[in-house]
Structure formats: structure tokens, C-alpha cells
Design an enzyme around this catalytic site. Structure first.
Site, short mmCIF file in Angstrom:
data_model
loop_
_atom_site.label_atom_id
_atom_site.label_comp_id
_atom_site.label_asym_id
_atom_site.label_seq_id
_atom_site.Cartn_x
_atom_site.Cartn_y
_atom_site.Cartn_z
CB THR A 94 -0.94 0.00 1.23
OG1 THR A 94 -1.66 -1.22 1.27
CG2 THR A 94 -1.90 1.17 1.16
CB SER A 118 -0.23 -6.90 2.56
OG SER A 118 -0.86 -6.41 3.72
CG ASP A 124 5.90 -5.82 8.68
OD1 ASP A 124 5.85 -4.94 7.80
OD2 ASP A 124 5.13 -5.84 9.66
#
Length: 324
Positions: A94, A118, A124
């Protein structure tokens, strides 16, 4: 000793009230003045400038924001585009979409970094992997402190590895805003020293101690799982192996008078070639601290007189020496 309460230490009372900054705004006019000062600083940072580095000169800059923090991230990107565009920007899906919408996906003046998935789907973890691959210089992560996250383990891992790698980390908009001033100064002045994590691999001061403990664990495993008791005895074979520990034997025999300093020097050189990579100095450094090296190397190997006695003394000292 008289204990002072927290209330007294904070000078909380009917007249004083809570302790705060003496320059804290107390009315609307003062708040307006402070807001104006913030805008002035932001204006100086967001003005167009020429960077002395190109994006490929530096490691990537990661932008990440949780769902409730995405509006703040969008405003941050819009405000500080002049600085951010000078880096290879990476981030979760995003955030990268925000950047490409604002700057243009095919803009030839912008060099985008990796677009990760995502966060809950591994984004991450991908950014953490970039750090391990030595291609991440800073992390701007707008964390939502009031929501539960299904990928909390990944978030913790990313923050922890950022601290291990000693890279720049901004976990909220205020710290990120302050960092923009530093980043612009580094780019405009061509100063790598202001942002070293974009150019070299750093590490937390705690990493050296961790690596030393790992070496100790490896030494124990290789030598048959010896643990505390062997360490207490300073067993030389634990560190050097049985063959290299021969110089540590206390040879009390007075027979072999042909032993001389030359033999001792040869034995010590074998030990010095095998550095002790544990929590302390190498043998040569430890020997210097104990005053052995100057005495040892000051002997002429051709002179045998006194060599036997010196060898016994040095061997006993080696047995007592702490190698970690």
C-alpha cells in the site's frame, strides 16, 4: 535518608501544578506561534535541492505504516517528497502504491526499490530480509500502538533486527519529520557521516558480546560438550585442542637441559596463531598484559642458561591466565 515522594519530586501542588516545559504553549496564541515554527522548518526541508548522491549510491529507505496510520503516511510522503525521492524507496504494497501514485510509476527521475507484499502476508519479513542482505539504510515505520496485529511476530522481528543492524529507525511521525532535516543535510552536503547506515553495515554494541558467547558455545560443542567445570579449570584443550595444549604442561623434570628459549618461542608461536575468539583478548594480548611477551622475546635463543627455569615459570603462568 528521607525518601521524597514522586509527587514532591514533580513539584505537584495547588500552586505549581504539573511540571512541564517552561516554553510549553498555554493559550491559543502561543500554540499558533509554535505551529508556525513547525511549518517554517518543514518549508526549509521541503524546498527543492540538489543531492550529491544518486539513489543507487545508497541503501534502500523503507516506508511502512499500519492501516490506521496510512493517512498520516500519505501526508508525510506528500510533505517530504523532495527528500524521499532522492532515495530508493522500498515498502509494503500500500505504501509503495501511494508513492507511485504521487510521483508517477514510470517517472525516469525516480528509482524505486523493492515492492514488498502486505505486512500480514510477509511484507515486514521481506523488509527484514533486505536488512540482513545489507541493503537497507533506514526504516520509517508508522506503528499503530492501539490495535492488535495478526503479524505481531513479524513486526517485533523487524524492529529487533533494525536495532541489531543499528540502522536509522523512526517509529512515529514526529521522529520521521526530524529525520528529514538530517537526511536533507546529508544529501545536500554529501556527508556520509550523517547517515552511515546507508553506506556501510553497522551493528548494535550488543552484537560483539553475542558473537563471543556463540564462539564459546561452539568451542564447548566441538570439545565433547564440556561446560562449566572445564571452563573453571581453564582447560587449554578446550580452546586449542590436545595437540596445541602441550606447551601448558607443567614439566617438572630437570633432566632435559637442552630445552631452551628457542623451543619455548616456537611453542608460543603455535598458540598465538590460534587466536582465542571468546570474550577476551588473544594470547598475545593477554601475554602482554601479564608482562610475558617482553621477558619471553628478550631472551636470546642461543643462550641456554636459565631457559629451562624460565620455561617452567611461563608455562605455570599460562595455566593461570584467564583467556576470557
Amino acid at each position: 535518608m528521607v525518601r521524597t515522594s514522586i509527587r514532591e519530586q514533580m513539584n505537584v501542588g495547588p500552586q505549581r501544578g504539573r511540571r512541564a516545559s517552561t516554553l510549553q504553549p498555554t493559550n491559543d496564541d502561543e500554540r499558533q506561534i509554535l505551529a508556525s515554527e513547525v511549518n517554517d522548518i518543514a518549508g526549509s526541508v521541503t524546498a527543492p535541492f540538489e543531492s550529491k548522491f544518486v539513489p543507487s549510491d545508497m541503501r534502500q529507505l523503507a516506508l511502512v505504516a499500519h492501516n490506521h496510520m496510512k493517512p498520516a503516511m500519505k501526508e508525510f510522503i506528500q510533505t517530504y517528497s523532495e527528500v524521499l525521492k532522492k532515495f530508493r524507496i522500498t515498502g509494503t504494497q500500500t505504501t509503495m502504491r501511494m508513492c507511485k501514485t504521487l510521483w508517477g510509476e514510470d517517472n525516469p527521475d525516480i528509482e524505486y526499490g523493492l515492492t514488498c507484499t502486505s505486512g500480514p502476508l510477509g511484507g515486514d519479513a521481506q523488509i527484514a530480509a533486505l536488512m540482513c542482505m545489507e541493503d537497507l539504510g533506514a526504516l520509517i515505520f508508522f506503528v499503530d500502538p492501539l490495535s492488535a496485529h495478526p503479524h505481531q511476530a513479524d513486526i517485533d522481528s523487524l524492529i529487533r533486527l533494525s536495532n541489531c543492524g543499528n540502522v536509522i529507525v523512526c517509529a512515529n511521525p514526529t521522529s520521521a519529520m526530524s529525520m528529514m532535516y538530517t537526511l536533507k543535510g546529508a544529501l545536500e552536503g554529501g556527508s556520509r557521516g550523517l547517515i552511515p547506515s546507508f553506506f556501510e553495515t553497522l551493528e548494535s554494541p550488543a552484537v560483539a558480546e553475542y558473537k563471543a558467547q556463540q564462539e564459546l558455545a561452539l568451542a564447548r560443542a566441538v570439545n565433547g560438550g564440556q561446560t562449566g567445570e572445564a571452563v573453571k579449570r581453564r582447560d587449554p584443550s578446550m580452546f586449542f585442542g590436545a595437540q596445541d595444549s602441550a606447551p601448558f604442561r607443567d614439566d617438572s623434570s630437570d633432566d632435559d637441559d637442552d630445552d631452551d628459549a628457542g623451543e619455548l618461542l616456537e611453542q608460543v608461536n603455535v598458540i598465538e596463531a590460534r587466536r582465542v575468539s571468546l570474550n577476551g583478548p588473544s594470547f598475545s594480548e593477554a601475554a602482554k598484559e601479564k608482562g610475558l611477551v617482553s621477558n619471553l622475546y628478550g631472551v636470546n635463543p642461543k643462550k641456554k642458561k636459565g631457559a629451562k627455569k624460565m620455561m617452567k615459570s611461563v608455562r605455570k603462568s599460562m595455566m593461570k591466565m584467564h583467556f576470557y
